[in-house]
Structure formats: C-alpha cells, structure tokens
Design an enzyme around this catalytic site. Structure first.
Site, PDB file in Angstrom:
ATOM      1  N   LYS A 106      65.006  53.182  38.904  1.00 23.08           N
ATOM      2  CA  LYS A 106      65.093  51.809  39.400  1.00 23.08           C
ATOM      3  C   LYS A 106      64.164  50.947  38.564  1.00 23.08           C
ATOM      4  O   LYS A 106      63.164  51.449  38.038  1.00 23.08           O
ATOM      5  CB  LYS A 106      64.660  51.743  40.883  1.00 23.08           C
ATOM      6  CG  LYS A 106      65.316  50.624  41.654  1.00 23.08           C
ATOM      7  CD  LYS A 106      66.747  50.973  42.012  1.00 23.08           C
ATOM      8  CE  LYS A 106      67.439  49.993  42.876  1.00 23.08           C
ATOM      9  NZ  LYS A 106      68.721  50.483  43.391  1.00 23.08           N
ATOM     10  N   GLY A 220      78.668  40.261  52.758  1.00 29.95           N
ATOM     11  CA  GLY A 220      78.472  40.273  51.311  1.00 29.95           C
ATOM     12  C   GLY A 220      79.468  41.247  50.693  1.00 29.95           C
ATOM     13  O   GLY A 220      80.506  41.570  51.289  1.00 29.95           O
ATOM     14  N   ASN A 221      79.135  41.722  49.521  1.00 32.28           N
ATOM     15  CA  ASN A 221      80.070  42.588  48.787  1.00 32.28           C
ATOM     16  C   ASN A 221      80.477  43.817  49.608  1.00 32.28           C
ATOM     17  O   ASN A 221      81.673  44.103  49.759  1.00 32.28           O
ATOM     18  CB  ASN A 221      79.412  42.998  47.460  1.00 32.28           C
ATOM     19  CG  ASN A 221      80.225  44.046  46.725  1.00 32.28           C
ATOM     20  OD1 ASN A 221      79.951  45.238  46.814  1.00 32.28           O
ATOM     21  ND2 ASN A 221      81.243  43.604  46.021  1.00 32.28           N
TER      22      ASN A 221
END
Ligand code: NDP
Length: 428
Positions: A106, A220-221
């Site tokens: 990340k 959202g997505n």
C-alpha cells in the site's frame, strides 16, 4: 495516533488471533506481524504559482512470499504510516484468500487532492514514481488507485515509469483507464464480486435469492454495482441504498416500496456520489436518515460505504429477518458489532473475502498487460466469478471443518497460504 483507533494495532491483533488458531511459531509470527519493507520519502512539486511544495509519501511492502506486492496508493490529508502499514497487511491476506499470486502493499501521499490543479496532480504522481521506480515494477510491486486517486493518475504514473525504464510497461500499475492499458469489467468488479459470494452464501443457507431483500449502505462504486447485481443477477429486491451529501454534510437512506432502481439512481447521482433528493422524491423514493439502512426489513445487509458502520450501537438495530451480512467495504464492522453478528448467528462474508473482486480484476489487468492481449468483458467477469466462488468455498470449508466464525476462517486460509509459500521458499 491514539492506540485504540490505530488500524495497524487492529491489523496486528487480527493476525495474532489467526496465528494463535494456526499455532504458528514465534519466528513466523515475527515476520508476518510487520511489513518487510517500508519507504518514507519527500516529493518536491512545482506548484502552478511557481512555489516549490514538498509532500510526504509512503510505500509499504508487507509480504511478497506469494508474488509481487499489490495495493493502492491513497492521496489523503490524514494519511499515516500506520494506516498504510495496516492496509498493506490486509492486502497480503486479501490476495492470499482470493488465491491470486500476489503479496500485499500500500502507498500514500499526505495531500488533499481536491486542493490541486490537474497539472499539480500530474507532477505529484510523476514525483512519486521518480522516488519509487527502482522498487516497483510488474515483478516487484504493482500499485493501483485507492482513496483520492484515479485511473487517469495511474496512466500518468505508468507513463513516468515507462519513461524512466525506457520501455512501455503497462503492468506496473493497474486500475488504468480502458484504452490506456485498463481492463474491461474493472469498474463493476468489486460490486459484482460481492454478489457472486452472496449467491454462494445463499445456496449454503438455503435461501431463495428471488424472494430475498437486501439493504445496502453507500452508493459509491461498490454499492452501485452490488445493487445492480443483486437485482439483475440474483433476481432479488434492493430495499434501500444510502449516500453522504457533502452539501449539508449528512447521510441519507433512499428506499422505494417496489425496490430501488440502481440505474435510475446512478442517473441522478452527481460526480461526488450524492443522489439528487428532489428527483428521487419525485420518483417515489422515501428519504430517511443515513443510519436507517441497517434497520430495514431485509435478509441481506451489504455495508459498502466506509469503515466502522456496524457497531455496538447500530448492530442491535438489525432487523430480526437478517440472515447474512456481506462486507462490501473494508472494515465496516467494529469489534463490538462483530460480536453481535456472531451471537445472533448471522452468516458473515468478511471484507477481505467479500470485496476481493477489485484486486482480482486488477490481477487480470496485469496478466492482460503482460500478454498484450485483452479479454472481452464477459470473459473477465466469468473468470472473476470462478475465482470468487472458489475463494468463498475455501473459506466456508475451513469454517465448517474447524467450526470457526467466517472471519476467523478467512484469516486461517490466508495466513496458512502465505506461511506455506514462505516455507517453500526457505524463509522459515
Ligand atoms: P466510493 O468513494 O466510490 O464510495 C463510497 C461512498 O460512500 C462515497 O460516495 C462516500 O461519500 C459515501 N459515504 C461516506 N460515508 C457514508 C455513510 N456514512 N453513509 C453512506 N455513504 C457514505 O468508494 P468505493 O465504493 O470504491 O469503496 C467503498 C468501500 O469499499 C471502501 O471501504 C473501500 O475501501 C472498499 N473497497 C473498494 C474497492 C473498489 O474496487 N472500489 C475494492 C475493495 C474495497 P463521500 O465520497 O462524499 O465521502
């Protein structure tokens, strides 16, 4: 950061629990409790007004025993090294549980992307790559978009990397735009992936999908495609979705007596993810407080907005009809919320299994980049379905055999795979 809400403290505690259940030795635990490599650096960027501004950047590579590190890059004003460490650790488990040959990573930059012009964003993206390029690559570490970053940014980053290595290298970043090395099906992958595992859980629980009702948090997505998939793939009804309205800084739940039409709601949602209340009302939607989603009479709850939503306070409000919680978001359930789900014997599909469709399709994207041959959307989604279905049954089998909660079973499967790879490579 306060220890009680430090995500890396949570990630280590979750790992310790899995390690205990697996009876891992101290030396193996010592390796897996911490990332293998951490990069902290400063990125100077020439701003539009001529000033030079210096940004703090990170990349954490948690574990690459099973393959190159994989995970997003966040642009967020409150980014911390511990957040990035936790997210990198969870990526290791997510890739392992989905059985894709990648490790966990990340990255991030402390910045509010909304405060930058397009030119400044591009220079910041290129700056990140200028520092990190020797330590990323299709065989080393493959970043992707995350909170605050976009497919366009991945295209700039990929371009900068390709320029530095002197070779077009699309597989170094995933989540690129279609036509710029991206994969068809990536947009809907996470939400559809949630529905593939919900479908398998319903078979296990002997539930009739066509007679089932889902309440979804977020729009959202992930939530949008979970809502579309629940209705179109399973034939079920979505009773509500919810969203955050940046204008009045409140969350709202939108429900419809005959079920929500996610395509219609998409058409009245702005670029910030806010549903137009007046248009929704005119179409017969009932608009309530944002927390109402969890109280709805539903068989399936799909929290798909942000972390910490199913808590000691909200979980007791779940309707008695609820049989299944599918965690579309990362970390939507607090420790207290989890305890309530467990005690009520509600079947749980834990986050890093449930939302693994995104990283799985990112993996497909890098495979297509490697081959320089791109698959049709249906092929991508069929391969995704197969991977998600297998991952679900692997965890379910572990849960049944060891008589453990699904979240613990997912940790057991994931940690075991990583430890096996480390042993095979002679690390432990
Ligand atoms: P999005 O930003 O597209 O959607 C999340 C939406 O939820 C935003 O519109 C946000 O509004 C809104 N929101 C914030 N707080 C609330 C709230 N309390 N109630 C209702 N809505 C709220 O993110 P994604 O859909 O991509 O991600 C959702 C979750 O899924 C995250 O936890 C993410 O980490 C996880 N995930 C996503 C993957 C992906 O491929 N997209 C892959 C794996 C996990 P606003 O932006 O205004 O804050």
């Amino acid at each position: 950061m306060d220890k009680s809400n430090n995500p890396f403290v949570l990630a280590q505690a979750q790992f310790d629990r899995g390690a205990e259940l697996l009876g891992l030795s101290e030396d193996v635990r010592a390796i897996l409790r911490w990332p293998q490599r951490e990069f902290q650096f400063r990125i100077p960027v020439r701003m539009d007004d001529g000033r030079l501004q210096v940004f703090n950047g990170f990349r954490v590579q948690h574990n690459d025993a099973r393959g190159p590190n994989k995970g997003g890059i966040r642009f967020h004003p409150n980014e911390t090294l511990d957040t990035v460490r936790a997210l990198a650790t969870w990526m290791t488990w997510k890739c392992a549980v989905a059985d894709i040959p990648l490790g966990g990573g990340k990255g991030g930059i402390i910045v509010n992307p909304a405060s930058l012009s397009d030119g400044e964003k591009e220079r910041l993206c290129r700056g990140w790559v200028n520092v990190m390029w020797r330590n990323i690559g299709p065989r080393q570490d493959v970043p992707a978009p995350d909170v605050g970053t976009t497919p366009q940014m991945m295209a700039w980053m990929m371009d900068e990397y390709s320029r530095l290595v002197g070779q077009y290298t699309p597989g170094v970043f995933t989540g690129k735009p279609v036509g710029g090395g991206g994969s068809l099906g990536r947009t809907e992958a996470t939400g559809f992936g949630v529905i593939y595992v919900v479908r398998e859980a319903m078979k296990h629980l002997d539930m009739d999908p066509k007679a089932s009702v889902a309440a979804i948090q977020g729009f959202g997505n992930v939530a949008q495609y979970a809502a579309i998939g629940f209705k179109e793939m399973l034939g079920g009804k979505v009773t509500c979705v919810s969203c955050y309205d940046g204008g009045d800084k409140k969350t709202y739940t939108f429900s419809h007596p005959s079920g929500v039409d996610a395509h219609f709601l998409q058409s009245i949602t702005d670029q910030y993810g806010t549903i137009d209340k007046a248009k929704a009302k005119a179409a017969g939607y009932v608009i309530e407080d944002g927390d109402a989603w969890i109280t709805k009479e539903a068989d399936v709850l799909i929290p798909s907005a942000i972390e910490g939503q199913v808590t000691g306070e909200t979980a007791p409000q779940m309707h008695k009809r609820v049989r299944l919680v599918a965690e579309g978001a990362n970390g939507p359930t607090s420790l207290e919320g989890d305890e309530i789900i467990r005690k009520r014997n509600i079947f749980l599909i834990p986050d890093f299994l449930c939302n693994a469709g995104g990283v799985t399709t990112s993996y497909f994207e890098s495979v297509q980049n490697d081959m320089n041959f791109y698959w049709p959307r249906d092929e991508v989604l069929a391969k995704l379905d197969q991977k998600m279905t297998e991952a679900f049954h692997g965890v379910l089998q572990m849960s049944t055999e060891r008589k453990v909660y699904m979240r613990d079973a997912a940790y057991l499967v994931a940690i075991d795979k990583v430890v096996k790879a480390m042993k095979l490579r002679g690390w432990v």
